[in-house]
Enzyme design. Sequence first.
Site, PDB file in Angstrom:
ATOM      1  N   HIS A 222      -1.159  49.912  -6.903  1.00 42.85           N
ATOM      2  CA  HIS A 222      -0.652  48.680  -7.521  1.00 42.85           C
ATOM      3  C   HIS A 222       0.532  48.172  -6.719  1.00 42.85           C
ATOM      4  CE1 HIS A 222       1.363  52.121  -9.373  1.00 42.85           C
ATOM      5  NE2 HIS A 222       2.445  51.358  -9.446  1.00 42.85           N
TER       6      HIS A 222
ATOM      7  N   ASP B  82       4.326  43.638 -15.939  1.00 44.81           N
ATOM      8  CA  ASP B  82       4.758  45.029 -16.111  1.00 44.81           C
ATOM      9  C   ASP B  82       5.325  45.190 -17.523  1.00 44.81           C
ATOM     10  OD1 ASP B  82       5.611  47.504 -13.962  1.00 44.81           O
ATOM     11  OD2 ASP B  82       6.528  47.499 -15.959  1.00 44.81           O
ATOM     12  N   ILE B  83       4.958  46.278 -18.178  1.00 43.71           N
ATOM     13  CA  ILE B  83       5.368  46.504 -19.568  1.00 43.71           C
ATOM     14  C   ILE B  83       6.863  46.807 -19.681  1.00 43.71           C
ATOM     15  CG2 ILE B  83       5.006  49.011 -19.714  1.00 43.71           C
ATOM     16  CD1 ILE B  83       3.419  48.480 -22.306  1.00 43.71           C
TER      17      ILE B  83
ATOM     18  N   GLY C 222       8.817  57.643  -6.920  1.00 48.14           N
ATOM     19  CA  GLY C 222       8.749  56.881  -8.162  1.00 48.14           C
ATOM     20  C   GLY C 222       7.375  56.456  -8.610  1.00 48.14           C
ATOM     21  N   GLN C 223       6.317  56.798  -7.865  1.00 43.26           N
ATOM     22  CA  GLN C 223       4.986  56.407  -8.342  1.00 43.26           C
ATOM     23  C   GLN C 223       4.617  57.241  -9.561  1.00 43.26           C
ATOM     24  OE1 GLN C 223       1.729  56.646  -5.497  1.00 43.26           O
ATOM     25  NE2 GLN C 223       0.348  55.526  -6.854  1.00 43.26           N
TER      26      GLN C 223
ATOM     27  N   HIS D 299       3.963  45.880  -7.058  1.00 49.50           N
ATOM     28  CA  HIS D 299       4.927  45.240  -7.959  1.00 49.50           C
ATOM     29  C   HIS D 299       5.362  43.925  -7.307  1.00 49.50           C
ATOM     30  CE1 HIS D 299       6.012  48.977 -10.347  1.00 49.50           C
ATOM     31  NE2 HIS D 299       5.542  49.546  -9.255  1.00 49.50           N
TER      32      HIS D 299
ATOM     33  N   ASN E  12       5.047  51.792  -4.536  1.00 48.10           N
ATOM     34  CA  ASN E  12       5.531  53.167  -4.555  1.00 48.10           C
ATOM     35  C   ASN E  12       4.369  54.065  -4.153  1.00 48.10           C
ATOM     36  OD1 ASN E  12       8.137  52.499  -5.424  1.00 48.10           O
ATOM     37  ND2 ASN E  12       7.462  52.395  -7.554  1.00 48.10           N
TER      38      ASN E  12
HETATM   39  P1  AMP Z   1       4.928  53.011 -10.468  1.00 44.30           P
HETATM   40  O1  AMP Z   1       6.155  53.685 -10.989  1.00 44.30           O
HETATM   41  O2  AMP Z   1       5.114  52.340  -9.135  1.00 44.30           O
HETATM   42  O3  AMP Z   1       3.714  53.924 -10.505  1.00 44.30           O
HETATM   43  O4  AMP Z   1       4.646  51.791 -11.459  1.00 44.30           O
HETATM   44  C1  AMP Z   1       3.922  51.915 -12.642  1.00 44.30           C
HETATM   45  C2  AMP Z   1       4.317  50.745 -13.479  1.00 44.30           C
HETATM   46  O5  AMP Z   1       3.342  50.571 -14.488  1.00 44.30           O
HETATM   47  C3  AMP Z   1       5.663  50.877 -14.190  1.00 44.30           C
HETATM   48  O6  AMP Z   1       6.537  49.841 -13.734  1.00 44.30           O
HETATM   49  C4  AMP Z   1       5.308  50.737 -15.669  1.00 44.30           C
HETATM   50  O7  AMP Z   1       6.288  50.010 -16.390  1.00 44.30           O
HETATM   51  C5  AMP Z   1       3.978  50.022 -15.608  1.00 44.30           C
HETATM   52  N1  AMP Z   1       3.108  50.214 -16.756  1.00 44.30           N
HETATM   53  C6  AMP Z   1       2.735  51.378 -17.340  1.00 44.30           C
HETATM   54  N2  AMP Z   1       1.886  51.159 -18.355  1.00 44.30           N
HETATM   55  C7  AMP Z   1       1.691  49.808 -18.410  1.00 44.30           C
HETATM   56  C8  AMP Z   1       0.923  48.947 -19.247  1.00 44.30           C
HETATM   57  N3  AMP Z   1       0.154  49.407 -20.240  1.00 44.30           N
HETATM   58  N4  AMP Z   1       0.980  47.613 -19.013  1.00 44.30           N
HETATM   59  C9  AMP Z   1       1.756  47.124 -18.011  1.00 44.30           C
HETATM   60  N5  AMP Z   1       2.486  47.893 -17.191  1.00 44.30           N
HETATM   61  C10 AMP Z   1       2.467  49.220 -17.389  1.00 44.30           C
END
Ligand code: AMP
Length: 115
Positions: free
Chosen positions: A100, A31-32, A93-94, A102, A87
């Site tokens: 995906h 995760d970024i 929070g999605q 986590h 999520n």
């Molecule tokens: P959600 O809030 O459950 O939709 O999670 C989306 C997740 O994607 C968040 O935790 C972000 O930090 C992560 N995210 C967004 N862009 C990237 C990226 N380019 N590489 C890795 N993680 C990312």
Amino acid sequence: MAAETVFGKIISGEIPTTFLAETDRVVAFPDINPQAPVHILVIPKSTEYANVTELAAGDPTLLAEMVAVAKQLAAEHANGEYRLIFNNGASVGQTVFHVHAHIIANLEERSLVGF
Ligand code: AMP
């Protein structure tokens, strides 16, 4: 078909990342914006499913494969124990509408925030 998302661009290679695991149908990458010492995302390569509810109804075997990859990564990057968080919906929070999971682990080093 889910709308184009940042994860679709990761799968196509348009956005770079490091794949920590890859099968025919699943990839995992860090995760970024990590919320824990180990915070890895597991996603299907298919862009068909926006959330885990759709995936569970449409392809439960693919959901099980994501869990198997999570188990493998938790063994490699932590002590084998992990939280798996989906999520499901913007109000909880999605932010990316490509299903995906986590993988959250090693929480003894830092308290969990953000989830
Ligand atoms: P959600 O809030 O459950 O939709 O999670 C989306 C997740 O994607 C968040 O935790 C972000 O930090 C992560 N995210 C967004 N862009 C990237 C990226 N380019 N590489 C890795 N993680 C990312």
